[in-house]
Design a protein around this motif. Structure first.
Motif, PDB file in Angstrom:
ATOM      1  N   PHE A   1       7.035 -60.957  29.897  1.00  0.00           N
ATOM      2  CA  PHE A   1       8.371 -60.577  30.374  1.00  0.00           C
ATOM      3  C   PHE A   1       8.394 -60.293  31.868  1.00  0.00           C
ATOM      4  O   PHE A   1       9.339 -59.706  32.355  1.00  0.00           O
ATOM      5  CB  PHE A   1       8.863 -59.334  29.619  1.00  0.00           C
TER       6      PHE A   1
ATOM      7  N   PHE B   1      11.380 -57.636  35.583  1.00  0.00           N
ATOM      8  CA  PHE B   1      11.566 -58.065  34.199  1.00  0.00           C
ATOM      9  C   PHE B   1      12.326 -59.387  34.149  1.00  0.00           C
ATOM     10  O   PHE B   1      13.281 -59.592  34.891  1.00  0.00           O
ATOM     11  CB  PHE B   1      12.336 -56.982  33.443  1.00  0.00           C
TER      12      PHE B   1
ATOM     13  N   LEU C   1      13.345 -62.919  31.311  1.00  0.00           N
ATOM     14  CA  LEU C   1      13.186 -63.674  30.064  1.00  0.00           C
ATOM     15  C   LEU C   1      12.920 -65.147  30.366  1.00  0.00           C
ATOM     16  O   LEU C   1      12.921 -65.980  29.486  1.00  0.00           O
ATOM     17  CB  LEU C   1      14.441 -63.544  29.195  1.00  0.00           C
TER      18      LEU C   1
ATOM     19  N   TYR D   1      10.310 -67.135  28.374  1.00  0.00           N
ATOM     20  CA  TYR D   1      10.705 -67.399  26.994  1.00  0.00           C
ATOM     21  C   TYR D   1      11.773 -68.483  26.924  1.00  0.00           C
ATOM     22  O   TYR D   1      11.783 -69.315  26.031  1.00  0.00           O
ATOM     23  CB  TYR D   1      11.184 -66.113  26.314  1.00  0.00           C
TER      24      TYR D   1
ATOM     25  N   ALA E   1       3.623 -65.762  27.382  1.00  0.00           N
ATOM     26  CA  ALA E   1       4.779 -65.657  26.502  1.00  0.00           C
ATOM     27  C   ALA E   1       4.521 -66.434  25.210  1.00  0.00           C
ATOM     28  O   ALA E   1       4.745 -65.941  24.105  1.00  0.00           O
ATOM     29  CB  ALA E   1       6.018 -66.210  27.209  1.00  0.00           C
TER      30      ALA E   1
END
Lengths: 725, 362
Positions: free
Chosen positions: A471, A481, A483, A486, A683
């Motif tokens: 992350f 941070f 995403l 992902y 990830a």
């Protein structure tokens, strides 16, 4: 006439006359109205060497039809002859025609060669194999049990084809003539190459040979994992440590962790942009270097990865020491230390040797960690990889390196088997209460705590980093941070055509799950059938059979990988580039664990249970399905989980066998790591770890519990006793 | 599986051997089990009796020889295809199936429809007195009940031959007596050909039509229970049948179908049997055939009472004599002769047999 005789006759005939004889990549044109050539049609066309198979298929027909007493010998002759002929023509005639020139001189030229075998050929071979086993059964082999002889035949044939054939191909490849050298000379040249055996680092300034690198690493890894494993085992069994369940969790983790994932976490801490490295650089002015890459890094990651295995080995050893022996020592006025030194320790010694050898073998066979952490430190497994994949592309060299690695691993494996076979004092009696284990002497307990607990904390920290690292934008440089990783890997999109799997990892993830889901039940089935044969049947050559089945465990993944691409890249069995080669590879690599689980579980089942089913008229297959399987549920779960999970996490053999169409998760991740894309790799890895956890729960739920007693408190414990007649 | 309507049964072994590598477990034995009879294989552990039984079942392959069941050669037939069922020592109930499923298992795998097989299984359970226990798991039954389920399971298939492998050895003494009577009753009621393995001579005597005593992989003697008990052919058989007094003796005279045997100071005049022709013999005397007397006589043996034990229903003595030690069971007397006293042992002739000495051929 038995139905199975008829069945396999029909299978053989259909396979030979109708089913497509050659493989998917067949260059042969369809003959009749687009239908691919069957053995018969190809034989009539331009492959006349396929016609004699019809004779072998026809031979048993009159005997089966007339229920002749000679049906046994007839089946044996037909089966052995058919199989032999198929092997002969398969090896002798390849794509370009005759495999060896002298055959052309002998028999004259042939019109065309042939590609690898397909469904028709495989089914025909299977029919011949079962002709042979049914014939042997009819002649009284294995008490006339057709299922047992068939199972033995199938296992021996498949292990020969998928373990021994590829490994022997490695040997023949290493003997391939090179430039002006003859075969044997080339072999000796390759096997004695300087970069394998040089002792330059001891005597001078040049590098040491790769064998010494591997052996040093393996020895260190074996010693350290054994010490740590012992510390954990003692904490778990001989202290009142309150969080023992947590230690057990620790032992499960490496099973569900792809082998290089720990390496990634170590890089996150100690790499050039690692947290610890940066911290030291900022606060103490230490220059950030790449010191972790090389021996220290590999050793650290391997120790992290294999300590739990040593723990599992040693906890069995420590628990196997009957506390009554220690109690006896204490009643003889030995103090705690004297008891440990004179009784407990000598009893553990063979187990420790075993744990060391396991660590040694694991380290030698390990591929993922040296690949990720190796830097300039070359070990055998990575060197094999680069000999095949890199710019060198020298299969001869890879084969020679493979032979050296194989010899080391099998040597250690043999030593281990001998040691465990003769030197182990551990006994597990069936007696209920055997006393409470003695507590450790205080200072030893403290030492054990001081070793085990920080290490456990470190391990958990690394796993935390893995889950967290996915992350983070760019570890060490930009810790915001995100995403992003992902989304890149597992993105989904809707458009007018429906759901789009836009993520880059989907392809490899689906292949991985598919291949694992196919190979796991196959592995479990083959492993348990083997276990059944080993535990429940007695036949000549059984020891050899057992050794054969366990051997593939000692063959390092990289060697298997090289062996498979060398053996299955050409007729008679062409598999490279297919998903089938991945499935086959997993089945035969993971089978030994399924066998062990099955053997352990089956040894606890009263043999009379299946004998009883037999006398009641159930055949072996019915006995296995109705009696043994339901009672073996725990072993089935273990075998399924292990083979499923290993298929997902394995990288060493896989990396040779993947293709653009069939990429696997681990090789995709390794690819990301090699180009420095750690975020995505991490990830993806954490997704795998979580997925496998779920899969374990799912398999447990599907297979279910075995029910042999209701959970009532009053049920009398009237288990059938073991017979000693 | 083929099934004949008439259970003609009958088992025949024609010099059957079973070898494991160099070890011979069963050595060229031949015997016949007549249809409808119960024959017991009796012998010490390791004598080959269980191997013989397992060869009848097809669980063990014969290394040599021929095995016939109902006149048909089944030597090469696997257990599955033989019409033989077996009651195992450990019962071998399938722990994951309830009682009804256990009993119906054999019918199920041979393809009997569900309704019919449950009917038959219920009938089988009723036969062994376990109606109403259908849904229990084996772990919820007592040892005796488990035994009955095992018997019912073997019976419902109406096998040509029913085998028992030490079926009572896991039961306590009292239950053992009842179960053996029940088994014998069922067997004779159904006219089943049965082969029964045990190492307990009393059990063998109680249930058998005929007994085959085995020792060291061969048949030591075969006959009716009375034959074996009254006329053992060897020291081994005598010993195994519970004739514990085995004394060295000599034959001094043979005439008119009678022999004169000497042992110690005693001289007995016994009916001649075909068993021994030698003069050096062993005299086998049943413990129950000896009494203590206060008067000497030519057919009496002077003894010293070493030990006397009062056991309620009978007295037991250990006696010293010049011929050796004697063990006596005396149910007729209530007052024991005190240890240390001298007496004379008398012998009932029906309880005395002459057998060859060890190492001598009859």
């Amino acid at each position: 006439m038995f139905r199975s005789h008829l069945l396999w006759l029909i299978v053989g005939w259909i396979a030979w006359t109708i089913a497509p004889w050659y493989g998917f990549a067949s260059s042969r044109q369809p003959i009749l109205g687009g239908w691919p050539a069957s053995g018969l049609l190809a034989g009539l066309d331009d492959a006349p060497w396929l016609l004699p198979l019809g004779l072998f298929l026809a031979l048993p027909v009159p005997f089966v039809a007339t229920r002749s007493r000679l049906v046994g010998p007839a089946l044996v002759v037909a089966g052995a002859g058919g199989l032999g002929w198929m092997m002969l023509q398969g090896v002798a005639i390849i794509h370009k025609g005759w495999a060896w020139p002298f055959l052309a001189d002998l028999f004259g030229p042939i019109a065309a060669g042939q590609p690898g075998m397909g469904f028709g050929a495989m089914a025909t071979a299977l029919a011949f194999l079962f002709f042979l086993t049914m014939g042997l059964a009819a002649r009284g082999a294995m008490k006339g049990d057709r299922f047992t002889t068939g199972a033995i035949g199938l296992l021996v044939a498949s292990i020969s084809l998928f373990v021994f054939w590829p490994v022997s191909t490695v040997f023949s490849q290493a003997m391939l003539p090179d430039a002006d050298m003859s075969g044997p000379a080339a072999l000796i040249h390759r096997l004695t190459a300087k970069d394998i055996w040089s002792l330059g680092c001891v005597t001078g300034t040049t590098r040491c040979g790769v064998v010494w690198n591997s052996v040093v690493l393996g020895t260190l890894c074996g010693v350290i994992t054994t010490v740590l494993g012992l510390a954990f085992a003692l904490v778990a069994t001989r202290t009142t440590f309150p969080y023992q369940r947590l230690l057990r969790l620790l032992s499960v983790l490496p099973i569900i962790t792809p082998p290089f994932v720990i390496g990634l976490a170590v890089i996150l801490l100690f790499g050039r942009n690692g947290t610890v490295t940066l911290f030291l650089a900022e606060n103490f002015g230490l220059t950030a270097t790449r010191w972790i890459y090389g021996l220290p890094g590999i050793l650290l990651t391997q120790t992290l990865a294999f300590t739990p295995i040593a723990f599992l080995v040693l906890i069995g050893v420590v628990q196997g020491i009957a506390p009554s022996m220690e109690e006896a020592a204490q009643t003889l006025r030995a103090g705690r230390w004297q008891t440990f030194r004179r009784v407990t320790w000598p009893l553990m010694r063979p187990g420790l040797a075993n744990a060391f050898l396991v660590g040694f073998i694991e380290s030698l066979a390990d591929f993922g960690n040296p690949l990720v952490m190796g830097g300039g430190y070359e070990v055998l497994s990575t060197k094999i990889f680069y000999a095949v994949v890199g710019a060198q592309n020298d299969p001869g060299r890879a084969a020679a390196l493979g032979i050296v690695l194989l010899a080391l691993c099998i040597g250690a494996f043999l030593v281990q088997r001998r040691w465990v076979g003769t030197g182990s004092y551990t006994t597990v009696g069936g007696k209920g209460f055997a006393g409470t284990p003695a507590e450790l002497p205080r200072w030893l307990k403290n030492a054990v705590y001081a070793t085990a607990l920080p290490w456990a904390a470190f391990t958990f920290l690394l796993y935390g980093l893995i889950l967290y690292g996915g992350f983070v934008e760019n570890w060490g440089r930009n810790n915001t941070f995100t995403l992003r990783h992902y989304v890149t890997a597992f993105g989904l999109d809707w458009n007018q055509y429906g759901l789009l799997w836009t993520g880059r990892a989907w392809n490899s993830l689906f292949t991985t799950l598919e291949v694992s889901a196919v190979s796991a039940p196959l592995t479990a089935a083959m492993g348990l059938i083997t276990a059944y044969l080993l535990v429940r049947q007695r036949f000549t050559g059984q020891a050899t059979f057992e050794f054969m089945t366990m051997l593939s465990f000692a063959i390092p993944g990289t060697v298997i990988g090289v062996a498979y691409i060398l053996a299955f890249n050409q007729p008679p069995v062409e598999l490279t580039g297919t998903a089938a080669i991945l499935v086959v590879c997993f089945v035969f690599r993971n089978m030994p664990v399924a066998i062990r689980a099955g053997v352990a579980a089956m040894s606890q089942l009263d043999k009379n249970l299946d004998e009883c089913a037999l006398t009641l008229g159930a055949n072996s297959a019915q006995t296995i399905r109705r009696v043994i399987m339901p009672l073996l549920r725990p072993a089935i779960v273990a075998a399924l989980v292990y083979s499923f999970v290993r298929a997902i996490t394995s990288v060493s053999a896989v990396i040779f066998l993947v293709s653009a169409r069939h990429d696997m998760a681990t090789s995709y991740i390794v690819g990301r790591v090699e180009i420095g894309d750690f975020g995505l790799a991490i990830a993806y890895s954490s997704v795998l770890v979580v997925l496998m956890g779920l899969a374990i729960i799912f398999i447990q739920w599907i297979v279910g519990e075995r029910r042999i007693a209701r959970p009532t408190p009053h049920a009398p414990a009237a288990r059938p006793q073991e017979v000693a007649a | 599986m083929t099934r004949t309507d008439q259970k003609i049964g009958g088992v025949e072994f024609r010099s059957v051997s079973r070898r494991y590598g160099k070890v011979t477990a069963v050595d060229a034995i031949s015997f016949k089990v007549e249809p409808g009879t119960l024959v017991t294989l009796l012998g010490p552990s390791g004598c080959g009796k269980t191997t013989t039984l397992r060869m009848i079942a097809g669980l063990e392959a014969a290394s040599e020889g021929q095995i016939l069941i109902g006149g048909r050669d089944v030597t090469l037939l696997p257990a599955t295809d033989r019409d033989v069922t077996m009651v195992f020592q450990s019962y071998a109930l399938f722990p994951h199936m309830n009682v009804l499923d256990n009993v119906a298992f054999g019918l199920e795998v041979s393809g009997v429809p569900k309704v019919q097989r449950e009917e038959q299984a219920m009938a089988g359970l009723a036969m062994v007195g376990l109606a109403g226990f259908e849904t229990r798991l084996p772990s919820e039954l007592s040892g005796g009940q488990q035994q009955r389920v095992a018997v019912a399971r073997a019976l419902v298939l109406e096998p040509e031959v029913l085998l028992f492998d030490e079926p009572l050895s896991n039961l306590d003494a009292k239950l053992r007596r009842k179960m053996r009577d029940d088994i014998r009753e069922l067997q004779s009621k159904l006219g089943l050909t049965s082969v029964y393995v045990t190492h307990d001579q009393e059990e063998a005597l109680a249930v058998s039509d005929r007994i085959i005593v085995m020792n060291r992989a061969v048949i030591a003697q075969e006959g009716t229970p009375a034959d074996l008990y009254r006329r053992p052919v060897s020291r081994f058989v005598a010993d195994f049948m519970g004739i514990s007094n085995l004394l060295d003796g000599t034959v001094t005279r043979r005439a008119e179908g009678r022999v004169t045997a000497h042992f110690g100071e005693a001289v007995l005049d016994l009916p001649e049997t075909a068993i021994t022709r030698a003069d050096e013999i062993t005299v086998a005397i049943r413990p129950q055939a000896i009494r203590l007397a206060t008067e000497p006589g030519p057919d009496r043996l002077p003894v010293t009472v070493r030990k006397a034990t009062y056991l309620g229903s009978h007295l037991e003595y250990v006696l010293d004599s010049s011929a050796g030690e004697l063990f006596v069971v005396d149910p007729t007397s209530e007052t024991p002769v005190p240890p240390g006293s001298s007496a004379w042992a008398t012998f009932r002739h029906e309880g005395v047999a002459l057998v060859p000495r060890d190492g001598q051929v009859a």
